[in-house]
Design an enzyme around this catalytic site. Structure first.
Site: not given
Ligand code: APR
Length: 223
Positions: A55, A86-88, A104, A112, A171-172, A211
């Site tokens: 990813r 919410q996206n990384v 998130h 660590c 977003t769902s 979007a």
């Protein structure tokens, strides 16, 4: 106007990063229990690192799209914007958004599990990597897994409560606490999505469509 914006995977879909619950979404191809839970990581850290390494590579190759750019431009206007995601992925930041609230966590950050140190993740992480602070081989992606507490929730709740407008984009609304933020909103609420989400009824207004088309036109009207 104070605007609190919550984005989900739909805002990065047209950058090629895909989503989780759409047709052919990530969770249709991977068992989230194996790759997105602390238990899965304990059982097979190499599998989890492989999942996030793939990813991270996709994210590095992807580019921000017109929706990310429009949201960054919105912050240049007189409006007081809080961008929660919410996206990384790092596409909001790469589009120019500042102070993005990653509830998130972030693909491009490492954590660590022993001492709590955080640093910029290498493109490829491995279970044998040593923490740069304590030296333990307990590094993990700085991602909030299912069953863990999302980051910055107090600040997020405060921003949503004081907003004149709360907007959820892409977003769902299947995952809490993000899906419950609309209940905290005291101002107007707007859902921008490809289709009605699980919480569509909780929103005052809706704009449906991709979007990259709907967000720039919505931002243009606000500017
Ligand atoms: N434009 C706008 N919306 C889109 C687009 C698009 N091009 N493509 C898809 N969508 C919408 C879908 O209709 C869907 O409602 O984006 C939403 C994506 O939903 P999910 O795949 O469930 O993603 P998300 O809501 O961000 O998931 C929330 O779940 O897996 C966990 O931690 C992960 O942050 C993620 C959380």
């Amino acid at each position: 106007m104070k605007i609190a914006i919550l984005t989900g995977a739909g805002v990065s879909a047209e950058s090629g990063l895909g989503t989780f619950r759409d047709k052919n979404g990530l969770w249709t191809r991977y068992d989230l229990n194996e790759v997105a839970t602390p238990e899965g990581f304990a059982l097979n850290p190499a599998l989890v690192h492989d999942f996030y390494n793939a990813r991270r590579a996709n994210c590095a190759e992807a580019s921000p799209n017109a929706a990310h750019v429009a949201l960054a431009q919105l912050a240049e206007t007189a409006h007081d914007i809080t961008l929660i995601t919410q996206n990384v992925d790092d596409l909001h930041s790469r589009a120019g958004s500042l102070n993005v609230v990653h509830m998130h966590g972030e693909l491009m950050r490492a954590l660590c599990a022993s001492c709590g140190a955080r640093w910029d993740a290498p493109l490829v992480m491995d279970p044998s990597d040593a923490c740069p602070s304590c030296g333990a081989a307990t590094t993990r992606p700085d991602i909030v897994w299912f069953g863990e507490i999302p980051y910055h929730m107090d600040a997020i709740a405060e921003a949503v409560e004081r907003a004149d407008l709360f907007v959820a984009i892409g977003t769902s609304a299947e995952v809490y606490p993000a899906a419950g933020l609309v209940e905290l909103a005291r101002g107007q609420t707007l859902e921008i999505n490809l289709e009605a989400s699980a919480r569509a009824n909780a929103f005052d207004d809706h704009l449906f469509g991709p979007a990259t088309e709907v967000v720039p036109s919505w931002v243009a009207e606000l500017s």
